[in-house]
Write a protein that holds these residues in place. Structure first.
Motif, PDB file in Angstrom:
ATOM      1  N   MET A 175     -81.245 -20.413 -16.355  1.00  0.00           N
ATOM      2  CA  MET A 175     -80.120 -21.131 -16.893  1.00  0.00           C
ATOM      3  C   MET A 175     -80.462 -22.620 -16.877  1.00  0.00           C
ATOM      4  SD  MET A 175     -76.161 -21.183 -15.576  1.00  0.00           S
ATOM      5  CE  MET A 175     -76.107 -19.440 -15.461  1.00  0.00           C
ATOM      6  N   SER A 176     -80.231 -23.286 -17.989  1.00  0.00           N
ATOM      7  CA  SER A 176     -80.578 -24.700 -18.086  1.00  0.00           C
ATOM      8  C   SER A 176     -79.527 -25.563 -17.397  1.00  0.00           C
ATOM      9  CB  SER A 176     -80.686 -25.102 -19.556  1.00  0.00           C
ATOM     10  OG  SER A 176     -79.411 -25.145 -20.150  1.00  0.00           O
ATOM     11  N   VAL A 177     -79.872 -26.813 -17.189  1.00  0.00           N
ATOM     12  CA  VAL A 177     -78.955 -27.766 -16.558  1.00  0.00           C
ATOM     13  C   VAL A 177     -77.716 -27.945 -17.429  1.00  0.00           C
ATOM     14  CG1 VAL A 177     -78.697 -30.162 -15.828  1.00  0.00           C
ATOM     15  CG2 VAL A 177     -80.816 -28.944 -15.369  1.00  0.00           C
ATOM     16  N   LYS A 178     -77.918 -27.966 -18.738  1.00  0.00           N
ATOM     17  CA  LYS A 178     -76.794 -28.139 -19.660  1.00  0.00           C
ATOM     18  C   LYS A 178     -75.811 -26.973 -19.553  1.00  0.00           C
ATOM     19  CE  LYS A 178     -75.720 -28.882 -24.508  1.00  0.00           C
ATOM     20  NZ  LYS A 178     -76.221 -28.923 -25.864  1.00  0.00           N
ATOM     21  N   GLU A 179     -76.346 -25.750 -19.470  1.00  0.00           N
ATOM     22  CA  GLU A 179     -75.486 -24.573 -19.341  1.00  0.00           C
ATOM     23  C   GLU A 179     -74.702 -24.590 -18.029  1.00  0.00           C
ATOM     24  OE1 GLU A 179     -77.977 -21.205 -21.856  1.00  0.00           O
ATOM     25  OE2 GLU A 179     -78.518 -21.642 -19.780  1.00  0.00           O
ATOM     26  N   LYS A 180     -75.373 -25.010 -16.938  1.00  0.00           N
ATOM     27  CA  LYS A 180     -74.698 -25.093 -15.647  1.00  0.00           C
ATOM     28  C   LYS A 180     -73.567 -26.108 -15.708  1.00  0.00           C
ATOM     29  CE  LYS A 180     -78.327 -23.784 -12.426  1.00  0.00           C
ATOM     30  NZ  LYS A 180     -79.097 -24.203 -11.257  1.00  0.00           N
ATOM     31  N   ARG A 181     -73.829 -27.254 -16.326  1.00  0.00           N
ATOM     32  CA  ARG A 181     -72.814 -28.302 -16.438  1.00  0.00           C
ATOM     33  C   ARG A 181     -71.618 -27.812 -17.264  1.00  0.00           C
ATOM     34  NH1 ARG A 181     -70.695 -33.024 -14.403  1.00  0.00           N
ATOM     35  NH2 ARG A 181     -69.330 -33.763 -16.029  1.00  0.00           N
ATOM     36  N   GLU A 182     -71.902 -27.123 -18.363  1.00  0.00           N
ATOM     37  CA  GLU A 182     -70.827 -26.604 -19.205  1.00  0.00           C
ATOM     38  C   GLU A 182     -69.975 -25.578 -18.458  1.00  0.00           C
ATOM     39  OE1 GLU A 182     -72.980 -25.197 -22.588  1.00  0.00           O
ATOM     40  OE2 GLU A 182     -73.069 -27.179 -23.528  1.00  0.00           O
ATOM     41  N   LYS A 183     -70.607 -24.711 -17.662  1.00  0.00           N
ATOM     42  CA  LYS A 183     -69.859 -23.721 -16.890  1.00  0.00           C
ATOM     43  C   LYS A 183     -68.986 -24.399 -15.838  1.00  0.00           C
ATOM     44  CE  LYS A 183     -72.393 -19.491 -17.278  1.00  0.00           C
ATOM     45  NZ  LYS A 183     -72.845 -18.333 -16.517  1.00  0.00           N
ATOM     46  N   ARG A 184     -69.530 -25.433 -15.166  1.00  0.00           N
ATOM     47  CA  ARG A 184     -68.745 -26.148 -14.163  1.00  0.00           C
ATOM     48  C   ARG A 184     -67.564 -26.854 -14.813  1.00  0.00           C
ATOM     49  NH1 ARG A 184     -67.515 -30.717 -11.341  1.00  0.00           N
ATOM     50  NH2 ARG A 184     -68.606 -32.180 -12.667  1.00  0.00           N
ATOM     51  N   ASP A 185     -67.791 -27.475 -15.974  1.00  0.00           N
ATOM     52  CA  ASP A 185     -66.706 -28.150 -16.695  1.00  0.00           C
ATOM     53  C   ASP A 185     -65.606 -27.163 -17.081  1.00  0.00           C
ATOM     54  OD1 ASP A 185     -67.847 -30.639 -16.493  1.00  0.00           O
ATOM     55  OD2 ASP A 185     -68.747 -30.590 -18.495  1.00  0.00           O
ATOM     56  N   LYS A 186     -66.001 -25.973 -17.493  1.00  0.00           N
ATOM     57  CA  LYS A 186     -65.032 -24.942 -17.871  1.00  0.00           C
ATOM     58  C   LYS A 186     -64.190 -24.522 -16.661  1.00  0.00           C
ATOM     59  CE  LYS A 186     -64.931 -20.470 -20.240  1.00  0.00           C
ATOM     60  NZ  LYS A 186     -65.746 -19.413 -20.824  1.00  0.00           N
ATOM     61  N   ARG A 187     -64.858 -24.312 -15.521  1.00  0.00           N
ATOM     62  CA  ARG A 187     -64.134 -23.960 -14.294  1.00  0.00           C
ATOM     63  C   ARG A 187     -63.217 -25.102 -13.862  1.00  0.00           C
ATOM     64  NH1 ARG A 187     -69.227 -21.967 -12.792  1.00  0.00           N
ATOM     65  NH2 ARG A 187     -69.608 -23.859 -11.600  1.00  0.00           N
ATOM     66  N   HIS A 188     -63.695 -26.349 -13.998  1.00  0.00           N
ATOM     67  CA  HIS A 188     -62.892 -27.496 -13.594  1.00  0.00           C
ATOM     68  C   HIS A 188     -61.638 -27.635 -14.464  1.00  0.00           C
ATOM     69  CE1 HIS A 188     -62.771 -32.008 -12.380  1.00  0.00           C
ATOM     70  NE2 HIS A 188     -61.900 -31.276 -11.718  1.00  0.00           N
ATOM     71  N   ARG A 189     -61.766 -27.417 -15.751  1.00  0.00           N
ATOM     72  CA  ARG A 189     -60.584 -27.461 -16.632  1.00  0.00           C
ATOM     73  C   ARG A 189     -59.573 -26.386 -16.234  1.00  0.00           C
ATOM     74  NH1 ARG A 189     -64.480 -28.459 -20.603  1.00  0.00           N
ATOM     75  NH2 ARG A 189     -64.498 -26.277 -21.229  1.00  0.00           N
ATOM     76  N   ARG A 190     -60.067 -25.212 -15.864  1.00  0.00           N
ATOM     77  CA  ARG A 190     -59.186 -24.125 -15.448  1.00  0.00           C
ATOM     78  C   ARG A 190     -58.440 -24.489 -14.159  1.00  0.00           C
ATOM     79  NH1 ARG A 190     -62.711 -19.905 -15.944  1.00  0.00           N
ATOM     80  NH2 ARG A 190     -63.406 -20.104 -13.802  1.00  0.00           N
ATOM     81  N   VAL A 191     -59.135 -25.118 -13.221  1.00  0.00           N
ATOM     82  CA  VAL A 191     -58.511 -25.540 -11.975  1.00  0.00           C
ATOM     83  C   VAL A 191     -57.496 -26.649 -12.241  1.00  0.00           C
ATOM     84  CG1 VAL A 191     -58.948 -26.707  -9.777  1.00  0.00           C
ATOM     85  CG2 VAL A 191     -60.429 -24.847 -10.495  1.00  0.00           C
ATOM     86  N   ARG A 192     -57.835 -27.583 -13.121  1.00  0.00           N
ATOM     87  CA  ARG A 192     -56.970 -28.738 -13.382  1.00  0.00           C
ATOM     88  C   ARG A 192     -55.673 -28.366 -14.092  1.00  0.00           C
ATOM     89  NH1 ARG A 192     -55.446 -32.438 -12.236  1.00  0.00           N
ATOM     90  NH2 ARG A 192     -55.801 -34.018 -13.808  1.00  0.00           N
ATOM     91  N   LYS A 193     -55.642 -27.201 -14.740  1.00  0.00           N
ATOM     92  CA  LYS A 193     -54.394 -26.741 -15.348  1.00  0.00           C
ATOM     93  C   LYS A 193     -53.337 -26.497 -14.279  1.00  0.00           C
ATOM     94  CE  LYS A 193     -56.279 -24.338 -19.342  1.00  0.00           C
ATOM     95  NZ  LYS A 193     -56.500 -23.008 -19.944  1.00  0.00           N
ATOM     96  N   LYS A 194     -53.788 -26.079 -13.092  1.00  0.00           N
ATOM     97  CA  LYS A 194     -52.880 -25.697 -12.020  1.00  0.00           C
ATOM     98  C   LYS A 194     -52.660 -26.801 -10.991  1.00  0.00           C
ATOM     99  CE  LYS A 194     -54.682 -21.064 -12.476  1.00  0.00           C
ATOM    100  NZ  LYS A 194     -55.624 -20.111 -11.944  1.00  0.00           N
ATOM    101  N   VAL A 195     -53.645 -27.690 -10.814  1.00  0.00           N
ATOM    102  CA  VAL A 195     -53.601 -28.693  -9.753  1.00  0.00           C
ATOM    103  C   VAL A 195     -53.305 -30.057 -10.348  1.00  0.00           C
ATOM    104  CG1 VAL A 195     -54.954 -29.819  -7.956  1.00  0.00           C
ATOM    105  CG2 VAL A 195     -55.247 -27.389  -8.384  1.00  0.00           C
ATOM    106  N   GLU A 196     -52.204 -30.672  -9.881  1.00  0.00           N
ATOM    107  CA  GLU A 196     -51.881 -32.021 -10.323  1.00  0.00           C
ATOM    108  C   GLU A 196     -51.372 -32.818  -9.135  1.00  0.00           C
ATOM    109  OE1 GLU A 196     -49.000 -34.393 -13.431  1.00  0.00           O
ATOM    110  OE2 GLU A 196     -49.352 -32.259 -13.713  1.00  0.00           O
ATOM    111  N   GLY A 197     -51.865 -34.040  -9.003  1.00  0.00           N
ATOM    112  CA  GLY A 197     -51.446 -34.902  -7.908  1.00  0.00           C
ATOM    113  C   GLY A 197     -50.286 -35.781  -8.327  1.00  0.00           C
ATOM    114  N   SER A 198     -49.468 -36.161  -7.360  1.00  0.00           N
ATOM    115  CA  SER A 198     -48.341 -37.049  -7.620  1.00  0.00           C
ATOM    116  C   SER A 198     -48.363 -38.143  -6.555  1.00  0.00           C
ATOM    117  CB  SER A 198     -47.034 -36.261  -7.551  1.00  0.00           C
ATOM    118  OG  SER A 198     -46.858 -35.738  -6.256  1.00  0.00           O
ATOM    119  N   ALA A 199     -47.400 -39.039  -6.627  1.00  0.00           N
ATOM    120  CA  ALA A 199     -47.332 -40.110  -5.635  1.00  0.00           C
ATOM    121  C   ALA A 199     -47.062 -39.537  -4.241  1.00  0.00           C
ATOM    122  CB  ALA A 199     -46.255 -41.111  -6.020  1.00  0.00           C
TER     123      ALA A 199
END
Length: 119
Positions: A1-25
């Protein structure tokens, strides 16, 4: 697996996590970024879009840098928690940044808990 593919997979997982996790004051978001050599943590208020507290393995003194990368990550977590407590932040939500909750990411989280942050 290339570095680009690894980065794309991590970005995809991060977007999925960010849908659920949001910080506030009241309860900001603790974000982890892991490079090959260093680890970074920052606490962000998503409402304002500002970083409230940040710490990384770059700012640790030479005594703390001795040891494995996992031990250094734990120290970064403790430092981050200490800075957060000084600013009056006690509760956060944890954003693992698309990484597995394992190894250095887990060590940083445990170090932050030892320092007094709740999540």
């Amino acid at each position: 697996m290339s570095v680009k593919e690894k980065r794309e997979k991590r970005d995809k997982r991060h977007r999925r996590v960010r849908k659920k996790v949001e910080g506030s004051a009241e309860c900001p978001r603790l974000v982890v970024f892991r490079s090959l050599r260093h680890i970074y943590g920052q606490i962000i208020d998503d409402g304002e879009g500002k970083t409230l507290v940040a710490a990384s393995s770059l700012v640790l003194n030479s005594e703390s840098k001795n040891g494995s990368k996992t031990e250094v990550a734990r120290e970064v977590g403790k430092l981050l928690a200490q800075k957060a407590r000084e600013k009056g932040i006690e509760t956060v939500v944890f954003d693992r940044g698309g990484y597995k909750y394992h190894g250095r990411v887990k060590a940083l989280a445990e170090g932050a808990r030892e320092g007094g942050l709740k999540f």
